[in-house]
Design an enzyme around this catalytic site. Structure first.
Site, short mmCIF file in Angstrom:
data_model
loop_
_atom_site.label_atom_id
_atom_site.label_comp_id
_atom_site.label_asym_id
_atom_site.label_seq_id
_atom_site.Cartn_x
_atom_site.Cartn_y
_atom_site.Cartn_z
CG ASN A 116 58.30 34.53 64.42
OD1 ASN A 116 56.44 34.57 63.58
ND2 ASN A 116 57.96 33.50 63.56
CG ASP A 125 62.92 32.17 61.56
OD1 ASP A 125 63.65 33.27 61.63
OD2 ASP A 125 62.86 32.65 60.54
CG MET A 127 57.04 28.00 44.89
SD MET A 127 58.42 27.07 44.65
CE MET A 127 58.44 25.92 45.71
CB SER A 180 53.25 37.54 47.80
OG SER A 180 54.32 36.43 47.32
CG HIS A 186 52.73 35.59 58.72
ND1 HIS A 186 52.12 34.65 58.62
CD2 HIS A 186 53.80 34.62 58.45
CE1 HIS A 186 51.90 33.46 58.25
NE2 HIS A 186 53.54 33.61 58.61
P1 5GP Z 1 56.46 30.79 57.37
O1 5GP Z 1 56.08 33.44 57.83
O2 5GP Z 1 54.40 31.30 58.26
O3 5GP Z 1 57.04 30.22 57.85
O4 5GP Z 1 55.56 31.69 55.95
C1 5GP Z 1 54.84 33.09 55.70
C2 5GP Z 1 54.33 32.64 54.37
O5 5GP Z 1 55.07 33.27 53.50
C3 5GP Z 1 53.43 31.02 54.51
O6 5GP Z 1 52.74 31.48 55.20
C4 5GP Z 1 53.35 31.06 52.09
O7 5GP Z 1 51.82 31.57 52.49
C5 5GP Z 1 54.62 32.17 52.03
N1 5GP Z 1 55.39 31.43 51.37
C6 5GP Z 1 56.27 30.04 51.52
N2 5GP Z 1 57.13 29.49 50.77
C7 5GP Z 1 56.93 31.04 49.55
C8 5GP Z 1 57.55 30.83 48.58
O8 5GP Z 1 58.69 30.68 48.03
N3 5GP Z 1 57.13 32.33 47.80
C9 5GP Z 1 56.03 32.98 48.47
N4 5GP Z 1 55.80 34.15 47.16
N5 5GP Z 1 55.54 32.75 49.41
C10 5GP Z 1 55.98 31.49 50.39
MN MN Z 2 58.00 34.31 58.23
MN MN Z 3 61.15 32.47 59.04
#
Ligand code: 5GP
Ligand code: MN
Ligand code: MN
Length: 476
Positions: free
Chosen positions: A325, A95, A376, A380, A399
């Site tokens: 990324n 991605d 969720m 964050s 990240h």
């Molecule tokens: P990635 O870019 O690696 O796919 O995801 C980045 C980060 O987003 C994950 O490591 C996770 O901590 C966070 N994440 C995934 N789903 C959710 C969500 O629904 N809400 C929030 N606030 N963070 C999320």
């Molecule tokens: Mn991501």
């Molecule tokens: Mn992504």
């Protein structure tokens, strides 16, 4: 298994060189606890990255690291084109330019509360999301090429958002060096209906409240205050980016074979930055970055529309937009020498310290905003780049929380419906297109984001500015 690791300090670990082993040093950032929860595969992967041609400095992992394709997610490595340095599609991630856009509003939680359910419904309706969902924007091939060259600048030109947004996006919303001709027909076809869509899985649009401010001065500069409503949008370059990744994995693998590059792992397919294949991938990847920047810009516009429909007059400003990324050409001092390197940040965020010229004027004295997703159900973080990060990690930070369980493991443990009910009982509204997706992204499928943010700060990578708690989460 920590037995292979040698401790440098509480937050810094290394894998000692075996006799005769030829590779760059490996550094893993994080506490013992975080590293213990990391699968062994991460160690193996980052050690393999350290063996790739032309690597300079250290091969590193961030505190949120976990296993990924070839490179670990949370992996960082820089390559010097003058020393045969390579570029790897697996080192960028499929991605391309996945990232987070954070918007600040002038609403407090109290202002929002009476409207929360209606806003959740409106956002769910307005933001195209979910597998196979298409947006309203249908682009001709010619227009798509303009997106790939123009990024968020294109989107603003088309009326999605305001010029001021661009100031608060990395690269001012437009990545130089994009070459649409290096993006395959197939990749462009996949993007046809996907501009301005959120996607699925871990991608989300979240309405959050600033629960705690850690650094008053930085919060003020970022326009943040306790009780304030902000919005985070996490998504990337959709079908186009994934197809670029797929296409170039093959092309780079062939190049590696042709040039007899000794790959420690097949998944690390790569080619010299100066080779034709490397050059083409860079042009295509930069086009992918612009696709993601345009995408988040359109979603910003749609978010504004939804807010203003439900709570007229709401101010929604871009705080910052950062990708996690990418591979970017940057100037760094490595081994005592200033040079231009290609730095892969896969599931890792650029984190420039105070004074860097690429930081928006308004924040320049403070440092670059760093956006970390959590889950969720938990929280964050917004952090700020610090001086020490340059020497520690070429100005890079975490990240996200990082996965603790694979999607499959998560599916076995939870049902999406149950998770949505549990979160509702805690005042968190989830609107999801797939309940299976919710189970895969269950809060406990991720590591403890508080520990990751704390370790990121103590490791000298970025400092905490604010903790955000979810109120509304729109999921694909
Ligand atoms: P990635 O870019 O690696 O796919 O995801 C980045 C980060 O987003 C994950 O490591 C996770 O901590 C966070 N994440 C995934 N789903 C959710 C969500 O629904 N809400 C929030 N606030 N963070 C999320
Ligand atoms: Mn991501
Ligand atoms: Mn992504």
């Amino acid at each position: 298994d920590l037995s292979k690791l040698e401790k440098i300090d509480e937050y810094t670990w290394t894998v000692p060189l075996k006799p005769g082993e030829k590779r760059a040093p490996v550094v893993l950032y994080g506490t013992k606890e975080l590293l213990r929860s990391m699968d062994d595969k991460v160690l193996e992967q980052i050690t393999n990255v350290a063996k790739l041609p032309g690597i300079v400095g250290k091969a590193m992992t961030m505190p949120d690291a976990h296993w990924g394709y070839g490179f670990p997610i949370g992996g960082v490595a820089a390559f010097d084109p003058e020393e045969g340095g390579i570029i790897s599609a697996g080192g960028v991630g499929f991605d391309i330019s996945c990232g987070i856009r954070c918007l600040r509003t002038d609403l407090s939680l109290r202002d929002l509360e009476p409207y929360a359910e209606r806003l959740a419904d409106e956002l769910y309706k307005t933001i195209p999301a979910g597998v196979g969902e298409e947006g309203e924007i249908k682009l001709s091939p010619k227009e798509l090429d303009r997106v790939l060259e123009g990024g968020a600048e294109w989107a603003v030109r088309e009326g999605y958002g305001v010029p001021e947004d661009l100031e608060y996006i990395e690269e001012h919303g437009r990545m130089e060096g994009a070459v649409p001709e290096f993006v395959s027909k197939e990749a462009k076809k996949r993007q046809k209906g996907e501009m301005g869509t959120l996607g699925s899985g871990n991608h989300y649009l979240e309405v959050q409240v600033v629960e705690k401010v850690y650094d008053q001065k930085a919060a003020e500069a970022f326009g943040l205050w306790e009780g304030q409503i902000v919005v985070s949008i996490h998504c990337g370059s959709r079908g186009l980016g994934h197809q670029i990744g797929t296409d170039y994995l093959l092309s780079l693998a062939k190049a590696a074979q042709r040039l007899k590059i000794d790959l420690p792992d097949r998944e690390l397919a790569c080619a010299p930055i100066t080779s034709p294949e490397g050059h083409e991938y860079i042009g295509a990847m930069n086009a992918g970055i612009n696709c993601a920047l345009a995408n988040r810009q359109i979603l910003t516009h749609l978010t504004r529309q939804a807010f203003r429909k439900i709570i007229p007059g709401t101010k929604v400003e871009t705080l910052y937009d950062v990708s996690h990324n990418t591979c970017k050409r940057e100037k760094h001092v490595i081994d005592g020498r200033e040079r231009f390197v290609y730095i892969h940040r896969k599931g890792a965020t650029r984190a420039y310290g105070p004074g860097h010229p690429d930081i928006p004027q308004r924040y320049r004295n403070i440092g670059q905003p760093v956006l970390i997703g959590g889950s969720m159900g938990t929280g964050s973080y917004i952090l700020v780049g610090v001086d020490t990060s340059e020497q520690r990690a070429l100005s890079t930070a975490s990240h996200g929380a990082g996965r603790a369980l694979s999607r499959r493991q998560a599916l076995k443990q939870w049902s999406g419906k149950e998770i949505i009910q549990q979160l509702a009982a805690r005042g968190i509204i989830v609107r999801a297109h797939s309940s299976r997706g919710v189970a895969e992204e269950a809060p406990d499928a991720y590591k403890n984001v508080d520990l990751v943010a704390e370790a990121t700060e103590y490791a000298g990578l970025a400092n905490r500015v604010a903790l955000l708690r979810p109120k509304i989460c729109v999921k694909g």
